[in-house]
Design an enzyme around this catalytic site. Structure first.
Site, short mmCIF file in Angstrom:
data_model
loop_
_atom_site.label_atom_id
_atom_site.label_comp_id
_atom_site.label_asym_id
_atom_site.label_seq_id
_atom_site.Cartn_x
_atom_site.Cartn_y
_atom_site.Cartn_z
N CYS A 113 0.57 -1.18 -0.05
CA CYS A 113 -0.28 -0.40 0.05
C CYS A 113 0.65 1.18 -0.11
O CYS A 113 -0.04 2.19 -0.70
CB CYS A 113 -0.86 0.45 0.95
SG CYS A 113 -2.05 -1.12 1.07
N HIS A 251 -3.36 7.07 2.03
CA HIS A 251 -3.92 6.27 1.19
C HIS A 251 -5.21 5.77 2.49
O HIS A 251 -5.35 6.19 3.05
CB HIS A 251 -2.74 5.30 2.47
CG HIS A 251 -2.71 3.85 2.55
ND1 HIS A 251 -3.95 3.43 0.55
CD2 HIS A 251 -3.04 2.27 2.49
CE1 HIS A 251 -4.02 1.94 0.65
NE2 HIS A 251 -3.67 1.10 1.73
N ASN A 281 -10.29 0.02 -0.34
CA ASN A 281 -8.34 0.07 -0.45
C ASN A 281 -8.02 -0.53 -1.49
O ASN A 281 -8.12 -1.60 -1.98
CB ASN A 281 -8.07 -0.76 1.17
CG ASN A 281 -6.67 -0.40 1.27
OD1 ASN A 281 -5.78 -0.17 -0.26
ND2 ASN A 281 -6.49 -0.88 2.68
O1 UT7 Z 1 -3.49 -0.72 3.87
C1 UT7 Z 1 -3.80 -1.96 5.33
C2 UT7 Z 1 -4.97 -2.56 5.11
N1 UT7 Z 1 -5.50 -2.99 6.14
C3 UT7 Z 1 -6.71 -2.33 6.79
O2 UT7 Z 1 -6.85 -0.68 7.24
C4 UT7 Z 1 -6.85 -3.07 8.43
C5 UT7 Z 1 -7.20 -1.64 9.88
N2 UT7 Z 1 -8.24 -2.87 11.30
C6 UT7 Z 1 -9.46 -2.17 10.75
O3 UT7 Z 1 -9.77 -1.40 9.69
C7 UT7 Z 1 -10.04 -2.61 11.64
O4 UT7 Z 1 -9.57 -3.72 13.01
C8 UT7 Z 1 -11.04 -4.10 11.43
C9 UT7 Z 1 -12.67 -2.96 9.86
C10 UT7 Z 1 -10.17 -5.32 9.81
C11 UT7 Z 1 -11.71 -4.44 12.11
O5 UT7 Z 1 -12.08 -3.85 12.79
P1 UT7 Z 1 -12.47 -4.42 14.29
O6 UT7 Z 1 -12.83 -3.16 15.10
O7 UT7 Z 1 -10.83 -4.83 14.92
O8 UT7 Z 1 -13.16 -5.67 14.87
P2 UT7 Z 1 -12.46 -7.18 15.21
O9 UT7 Z 1 -11.32 -7.85 13.99
O10 UT7 Z 1 -11.35 -6.93 16.36
O11 UT7 Z 1 -13.71 -7.73 15.07
C12 UT7 Z 1 -14.38 -7.76 15.73
C13 UT7 Z 1 -15.81 -8.07 15.81
C14 UT7 Z 1 -15.06 -9.75 15.91
O12 UT7 Z 1 -16.27 -11.11 16.14
P3 UT7 Z 1 -16.50 -11.31 17.47
O13 UT7 Z 1 -14.89 -12.18 17.86
O14 UT7 Z 1 -16.10 -10.18 18.41
O15 UT7 Z 1 -17.79 -12.31 17.56
C15 UT7 Z 1 -15.27 -10.22 14.16
O16 UT7 Z 1 -15.47 -12.18 13.74
O17 UT7 Z 1 -16.33 -8.37 14.56
C16 UT7 Z 1 -15.98 -9.70 13.18
N3 UT7 Z 1 -16.15 -9.06 12.47
C17 UT7 Z 1 -17.25 -9.02 11.13
N4 UT7 Z 1 -18.79 -8.96 11.61
C18 UT7 Z 1 -19.54 -8.33 10.42
C19 UT7 Z 1 -14.80 -9.21 11.26
N5 UT7 Z 1 -15.53 -9.36 9.93
C20 UT7 Z 1 -17.05 -8.85 10.07
C21 UT7 Z 1 -17.56 -8.17 9.00
N6 UT7 Z 1 -19.40 -8.55 9.47
N7 UT7 Z 1 -17.22 -8.33 7.97
#
Ligand code: UT7
Length: 324
Positions: A113, A251, A281
């Site tokens: 990225c 970005h 992204n």
């Molecule tokens: O160039 C860099 C590219 N990468 C990025 O930009 C990613 C940076 N990270 C983020 O933006 C965030 O970490 C995410 C948006 C990817 C995820 O948000 P989060 O608040 O960190 O969520 P999490 O991974 O801690 O997951 C929270 C919950 C989980 O469920 P449980 O374990 O609490 O029951 C996940 O399984 O959300 C669940 N989850 C979803 N639920 C609905 C994960 N993805 C999804 C989804 N829809 N798409």
């Protein structure tokens, strides 16, 4: 002194659009969840017969046209991508042939990225030495090909697209009043290479890369910290203060990351260029797509001070401050 100016820009998004609701039919997610966590509403997906080089070509011809030059005037084509058409030859040489640039050198650059800021920094170094005068820098990606469409934690985040700048070395004032790149810096720390990666690859499994793997929380934390610190360090080297920035073009990874970064830098939200909601992204393509759209909409004007900042897998990060 010789400075690298943006003589032209162009961008391209494939016509097929995949909305959050479309993804909610494929995995257990919702438009609301995706929008609240990322600010994304839709992404563009390349058609089956479109390769990264095709997207790069579309953005490049627009950039060349807006620069008002002939492709044969280009000395170098530098294509940032982590989704090349093939292992080799480089996607850059394919684009060179497609645009009819017979006199240039061409190579790919791989910093995920951060690729476009790495590309600008490299092109700027070539221009400042006087080695090359006109360089086409492209960021182009087809992430739809390396997404596991059954993994809801990653498939919501990415899209396909391309953006390009034509840089030209011109004689410009050696202080910040002169047009062109004022300062550019790139960094990396491979200690974090297991936090965001694509599994597989020719040396690991004799194949191309397979699917994106990510520790989202770690990526989020480092993205905000490292983008903030590199913007501050580039400002210091350029002899600028944050209030002199007219536009921040980060970005376009996700809205929360870019808003958190701007808040830490104390840059008001009306100075941030945000396009992520429309294309998600697009990795190395996201900065030139965002910048080109802000130029075309009349937001970014000649003479403005623009700060570009990126963060990506590696981890890699970088920032370029320029007077447009
Ligand atoms: O160039 C860099 C590219 N990468 C990025 O930009 C990613 C940076 N990270 C983020 O933006 C965030 O970490 C995410 C948006 C990817 C995820 O948000 P989060 O608040 O960190 O969520 P999490 O991974 O801690 O997951 C929270 C919950 C989980 O469920 P449980 O374990 O609490 O029951 C996940 O399984 O959300 C669940 N989850 C979803 N639920 C609905 C994960 N993805 C999804 C989804 N829809 N798409």
């Amino acid at each position: 002194m010789i400075k690298s100016t943006i003589k032209g820009s162009g961008s391209y998004l494939p016509s097929k659009v995949l909305t959050n609701d479309d993804i909610a039919k494929m995995v257990d997610t919702s438009d609301q969840w995706i929008f609240e966590r990322t600010g994304i509403t839709q992404r563009h997906i390349a058609s089956n017969d479109q390769l990264t080089s095709d997207l790069a070509y579309e953005a490049s011809i627009k950039a060349i046209e807006s620069a008002g030059i002939d492709a044969n005037e280009l000395d170098l084509i530098l294509l940032a991508t982590s989704t090349p058409d093939q292992v080799f030859p480089s996607t850059a040489v394919k684009v060179q042939h497609m645009i009819g640039a017979k006199e240039s050198a061409a190579f790919d650059l791989h910093a995920v990225c951060s690729g476009f800021v790495y590309g600008l920094t490299t092109a700027n170094a070539f221009i400042k030495t006087g080695e090359y005068k006109k360089i086409l820098v492209i960021g182009a990606e087809t992430y739809s090909r390396i997404i596991d469409w059954s993994d809801r934690s990653t498939c919501i985040l990415f899209g396909d697209g391309a953006g390009a700048f034509v840089l030209e070395g011109i004689h410009s004032s050696d202080d910040i009043s002169g047009t062109g790149i004022l300062e550019s810096s790139i960094k990396s720390d491979g200690k974090y290479s297991d936090k965001l990666y694509c599994n597989g690859g020719p040396s690991s499994n004799s194949k191309g890369g397979q699917y994106i793997q990510m520790n989202g929380r770690e990526v989020y934390k480092h993205a905000v910290e490292k983008q903030t610190s590199i913007v501050n360090s580039v400002l210091l080297s350029a002899g600028l203060t944050v209030d002199k920035i007219d536009w921040l073009v980060p970005h376009q990874a996700n809205l929360r990351i870019l808003e958190a970064t701007a808040k830490r830098l104390d840059i008001p939200s009306e100075k941030i260029i945000i396009t992520v909601e429309k294309h998600a992204n697009t990795s190395s393509a996201s900065i030139p797509i965002a910048m080109d759209s802000a130029i075309n909409s009349g937001k970014i004007k000649r003479g403005d001070i623009v700060m570009l900042v990126s963060f990506g897998s590696g981890f890699t990060w970088g920032a370029t401050v320029l007077r447009y």
